[in-house]
Design an enzyme around this catalytic site. Structure first.
Site, PDB file in Angstrom:
ATOM      1  N   LYS A   1       4.251 -24.438   1.302  1.00  0.00           N
ATOM      2  CA  LYS A   1       4.114 -24.058  -0.099  1.00  0.00           C
ATOM      3  C   LYS A   1       2.880 -24.745  -0.707  1.00  0.00           C
ATOM      4  O   LYS A   1       2.701 -25.958  -0.550  1.00  0.00           O
ATOM      5  CB  LYS A   1       5.378 -24.474  -0.860  1.00  0.00           C
ATOM      6  CG  LYS A   1       5.331 -24.025  -2.297  1.00  0.00           C
ATOM      7  CD  LYS A   1       6.542 -24.482  -3.083  1.00  0.00           C
ATOM      8  CE  LYS A   1       6.340 -24.103  -4.539  1.00  0.00           C
ATOM      9  NZ  LYS A   1       7.130 -24.894  -5.454  1.00  0.00           N
TER      10      LYS A   1
ATOM     11  N   LYS B   1     -11.052  10.405   3.068  1.00  0.00           N
ATOM     12  CA  LYS B   1      -9.962  10.004   3.969  1.00  0.00           C
ATOM     13  C   LYS B   1      -9.573  11.147   4.897  1.00  0.00           C
ATOM     14  O   LYS B   1      -8.578  11.048   5.618  1.00  0.00           O
ATOM     15  CB  LYS B   1      -8.765   9.504   3.146  1.00  0.00           C
ATOM     16  CG  LYS B   1      -9.135   8.318   2.240  1.00  0.00           C
ATOM     17  CD  LYS B   1      -7.925   7.640   1.634  1.00  0.00           C
ATOM     18  CE  LYS B   1      -8.357   6.587   0.629  1.00  0.00           C
ATOM     19  NZ  LYS B   1      -7.414   5.481   0.501  1.00  0.00           N
TER      20      LYS B   1
ATOM     21  N   ASP C   1      -4.824  -3.326  -1.125  1.00  0.00           N
ATOM     22  CA  ASP C   1      -6.185  -3.196  -0.597  1.00  0.00           C
ATOM     23  C   ASP C   1      -6.737  -4.544  -0.134  1.00  0.00           C
ATOM     24  O   ASP C   1      -7.686  -4.591   0.639  1.00  0.00           O
ATOM     25  CB  ASP C   1      -7.107  -2.608  -1.671  1.00  0.00           C
ATOM     26  CG  ASP C   1      -6.777  -1.147  -1.955  1.00  0.00           C
ATOM     27  OD1 ASP C   1      -6.448  -0.426  -0.994  1.00  0.00           O
ATOM     28  OD2 ASP C   1      -6.835  -0.733  -3.125  1.00  0.00           O
TER      29      ASP C   1
ATOM     30  N   PHE D   1      -1.866  10.186  -1.480  1.00  0.00           N
ATOM     31  CA  PHE D   1      -1.634  10.090  -2.920  1.00  0.00           C
ATOM     32  C   PHE D   1      -2.821   9.370  -3.542  1.00  0.00           C
ATOM     33  O   PHE D   1      -3.387   8.474  -2.930  1.00  0.00           O
ATOM     34  CB  PHE D   1      -0.354   9.299  -3.215  1.00  0.00           C
ATOM     35  CG  PHE D   1       0.880  10.133  -3.167  1.00  0.00           C
ATOM     36  CD1 PHE D   1       1.359  10.625  -1.966  1.00  0.00           C
ATOM     37  CD2 PHE D   1       1.574  10.445  -4.340  1.00  0.00           C
ATOM     38  CE1 PHE D   1       2.497  11.412  -1.915  1.00  0.00           C
ATOM     39  CE2 PHE D   1       2.714  11.220  -4.308  1.00  0.00           C
ATOM     40  CZ  PHE D   1       3.180  11.711  -3.091  1.00  0.00           C
TER      41      PHE D   1
ATOM     42  N   ASN E   1       2.401  -4.876  -5.801  1.00  0.00           N
ATOM     43  CA  ASN E   1       2.164  -3.966  -6.928  1.00  0.00           C
ATOM     44  C   ASN E   1       3.499  -3.432  -7.429  1.00  0.00           C
ATOM     45  O   ASN E   1       4.553  -3.763  -6.891  1.00  0.00           O
ATOM     46  CB  ASN E   1       1.215  -2.839  -6.517  1.00  0.00           C
ATOM     47  CG  ASN E   1       1.754  -2.079  -5.327  1.00  0.00           C
ATOM     48  OD1 ASN E   1       2.790  -1.420  -5.414  1.00  0.00           O
ATOM     49  ND2 ASN E   1       1.081  -2.183  -4.189  1.00  0.00           N
TER      50      ASN E   1
ATOM     51  N   LYS F   1     -11.346  10.966  -2.659  1.00  0.00           N
ATOM     52  CA  LYS F   1     -10.453  10.401  -1.628  1.00  0.00           C
ATOM     53  C   LYS F   1     -10.043  11.465  -0.613  1.00  0.00           C
ATOM     54  O   LYS F   1      -9.910  11.183   0.578  1.00  0.00           O
ATOM     55  CB  LYS F   1      -9.192   9.798  -2.280  1.00  0.00           C
ATOM     56  CG  LYS F   1      -9.478   8.471  -2.982  1.00  0.00           C
ATOM     57  CD  LYS F   1      -8.260   7.915  -3.709  1.00  0.00           C
ATOM     58  CE  LYS F   1      -8.651   6.735  -4.586  1.00  0.00           C
ATOM     59  NZ  LYS F   1      -7.578   6.264  -5.454  1.00  0.00           N
TER      60      LYS F   1
HETATM   61  N1  CTP Z   1      -3.938   3.832   1.296  1.00  0.00           N
HETATM   62  C1  CTP Z   1      -3.767   3.384   2.568  1.00  0.00           C
HETATM   63  N2  CTP Z   1      -4.163   2.128   2.923  1.00  0.00           N
HETATM   64  C2  CTP Z   1      -4.737   1.312   2.028  1.00  0.00           C
HETATM   65  C3  CTP Z   1      -4.924   1.763   0.699  1.00  0.00           C
HETATM   66  C4  CTP Z   1      -4.511   3.027   0.354  1.00  0.00           C
HETATM   67  O1  CTP Z   1      -3.236   4.121   3.395  1.00  0.00           O
HETATM   68  N3  CTP Z   1      -5.107   0.102   2.400  1.00  0.00           N
HETATM   69  C5  CTP Z   1      -3.507   5.187   0.954  1.00  0.00           C
HETATM   70  C6  CTP Z   1      -2.369   5.287  -0.008  1.00  0.00           C
HETATM   71  O2  CTP Z   1      -1.118   5.322   0.686  1.00  0.00           O
HETATM   72  C7  CTP Z   1      -2.634   6.593  -0.714  1.00  0.00           C
HETATM   73  C8  CTP Z   1      -4.119   6.715  -0.675  1.00  0.00           C
HETATM   74  O3  CTP Z   1      -4.574   5.851   0.352  1.00  0.00           O
HETATM   75  O4  CTP Z   1      -2.075   7.694  -0.019  1.00  0.00           O
HETATM   76  C9  CTP Z   1      -4.834   6.393  -1.946  1.00  0.00           C
HETATM   77  O5  CTP Z   1      -4.442   5.153  -2.428  1.00  0.00           O
HETATM   78  P1  CTP Z   1      -4.991   4.568  -3.789  1.00  0.00           P
HETATM   79  O6  CTP Z   1      -4.422   3.212  -4.031  1.00  0.00           O
HETATM   80  O7  CTP Z   1      -4.918   5.600  -4.872  1.00  0.00           O
HETATM   81  O8  CTP Z   1      -6.524   4.465  -3.492  1.00  0.00           O
HETATM   82  P2  CTP Z   1      -7.404   3.470  -2.696  1.00  0.00           P
HETATM   83  O9  CTP Z   1      -7.907   4.156  -1.484  1.00  0.00           O
HETATM   84  O10 CTP Z   1      -6.738   2.159  -2.507  1.00  0.00           O
HETATM   85  O11 CTP Z   1      -8.661   3.349  -3.673  1.00  0.00           O
HETATM   86  P3  CTP Z   1      -8.808   2.565  -5.079  1.00  0.00           P
HETATM   87  O12 CTP Z   1      -7.924   1.360  -4.989  1.00  0.00           O
HETATM   88  O13 CTP Z   1     -10.243   2.229  -5.128  1.00  0.00           O
HETATM   89  O14 CTP Z   1      -8.418   3.530  -6.144  1.00  0.00           O
END
Ligand code: CTP
Length: 396
Positions: free
Chosen positions: A287, A340, A277, A322, A208, A336
């Site tokens: 490759k 969480k 995710d 975050f 990302n 969240k």
């Molecule tokens: N986070 C994490 N591990 C993951 C995904 C997210 O620890 N596999 C943590 C991020 O570091 C952040 C928080 O969860 O502190 C929220 O991340 P965000 O990308 O906003 O949300 P997601 O939980 O991934 O949900 P979505 O993608 O559905 O918005």
């Protein structure tokens, strides 16, 4: 941190005096009021006008006439200084400082000043290694004078080794740290930062746009405030702040393993990383070759690290997450926060100008169980400090 601070900069006679001009410029840009005192030898390397132009203040230079008629205003200046730096500091000025010798403007003002002192030594390796210099440095350290070392490198005399002056940015960073109140002293802070990369094959990965700026700002701010900081970082182009323990990782799984190892030792955990995710179900060992057909990738869920922390935390730990959203910011962030099991969610919208990936500023809302605090546009470093203020309040 340097805004409105009075800095006295002593410049002694070494080729690194030219770097003191860059230091001076950086300090003025950061909002400090800088007064420069040069030794007579320093003025042979760089003209005083360079410093007076940069600082907007007259520069004291040691000449026979000046030593005869000691400038009392400089004593006053040294006394109101918030910080007194000597950069570059020769073996000679360090020896004078260690022995209370006051035979020129710089050494006299140093002796008179009660301000915290920072010394950026610059000299030939032989001079630095000399037991006399080492003993002087040890004496000064014992009195609370701080030293900042430069990296090894090629010296002006042709030698290669220690003795180079620290870079101006490193000196500014140390000054900011010296001037920050230590309200996180004794706290251990674990920060995650940057993106993760999920490999498809030896050439390609899913990732990302995270650059790590917010997480690195948090690590620096926490370190400045006296915390012991561990920074678990995905691949970014940033340099870790000095004295922060860096744990480099690549994938979400590696980040999870690093966090699991570090979790029990942390008082405060801040998850600024943008963790993938989903990851490819399997990394191809070779490759992947293209075909004429479209390609469908099979992805598997990674572990939600923050959620895992939220459910394995011990009492007393403060956990911050975050939430980056493109819509329904506060609703999603609140969801969240609860799901969480975190104490604080830092919500930021990718849709706002000045917030999000790559930029040095952010616009965030701090969300706790007690409500939301919307912050205006500010630098990521300021945001980091506001987050840490809230963390401290939560830890009480
Ligand atoms: N986070 C994490 N591990 C993951 C995904 C997210 O620890 N596999 C943590 C991020 O570091 C952040 C928080 O969860 O502190 C929220 O991340 P965000 O990308 O906003 O949300 P997601 O939980 O991934 O949900 P979505 O993608 O559905 O918005």
């Amino acid at each position: 941190m340097l805004q409105g601070k009075n800095i006295v900069l002593g410049v002694s006679g070494g080729i690194a005096a030219y770097k003191a001009a860059a230091l001076c410029s950086a300090l003025v840009k950061a909002g400090a009021s800088v007064d420069v005192i040069m030794t007579e030898n320093a003025a042979k390397f760089v003209g005083p006008m360079t410093f007076s132009t940069l600082t907007g203040h007259s520069v004291s230079v040691d000449t026979f006439a000046r030593v005869e008629k000691y400038d009392v205003s400089h004593i006053a200046l040294a006394q109101k200084a918030d910080l007194f730096a000597v950069a570059p500091a020769t073996a000679n000025i360090i020896a004078k400082m260690a022995h209370g010798i006051a035979d020129d403007m710089l050494s006299t003002t140093l002796l008179a000043s009660r301000a915290p002192k920072l010394v950026a030594a610059a000299m030939n390796t032989g001079m630095l290694d000399n037991p006399a210099t080492q003993a002087n440095i040890a004496t000064l350290r014992g009195w609370g004078v701080e030293f900042i070392d430069g990296s090894d490198g090629r010296l002006a005399c042709g030698d290669v080794g220690r003795g180079r002056m620290a870079e101006p940015e490193e000196i500014v960073d140390r000054m900011e740290r010296m001037l920050t109140p230590k309200d996180l002293e004794g706290k251990r802070v674990l920060v995650t930062a940057g993106p993760t990369r999920e490999a498809l094959d030896p050439v390609r990965f899913l990732s990302n746009h995270s650059t790590g700026k917010m997480g690195y700002a948090l690590a620096r701010a926490a370190r400045n405030r006296g915390a012991q900081v561990t920074l678990v970082s995905g691949p970014v182009g940033l340099q870790a702040p000095a004295d922060v323990v860096l744990v480099p990782v690549v994938s979400a799984q590696e980040m999870f393993e690093a966090v699991r190892r570090e979790l029990s030792g942390a008082d405060i955990i801040i998850k600024a990383a943008a963790v993938a995710d989903y990851a490819p179900k399997a990394e191809e060992p070779e490759k992947m070759k293209k075909t004429d057909q479209d390609l469908t990738l099979e992805l598997t869920r990674t572990r939600d690290i923050l959620s895992w922390i939220g459910h394995h935390r011990r009492p007393g730990q403060v956990v911050v997450g975050f939430a980056m959203e493109t819509r329904d910011l506060l609703e999603n962030a609140a969801q969240k926060l609860a799901a969480k099991n975190t104490d604080l969610m830092v919500a930021n919208s990718l849709r706002q100008e000045g917030a999000g990936f790559g930029v040095d500023t952010n616009i965030v809302t701090l969300l706790t169980r007690d409500g939301a605090e919307e912050l205006p546009l500010m630098s990521k470093f300021e945001v980091a400090n506001r987050i840490l203020d809230r963390v401290l309040a939560l830890a009480e």
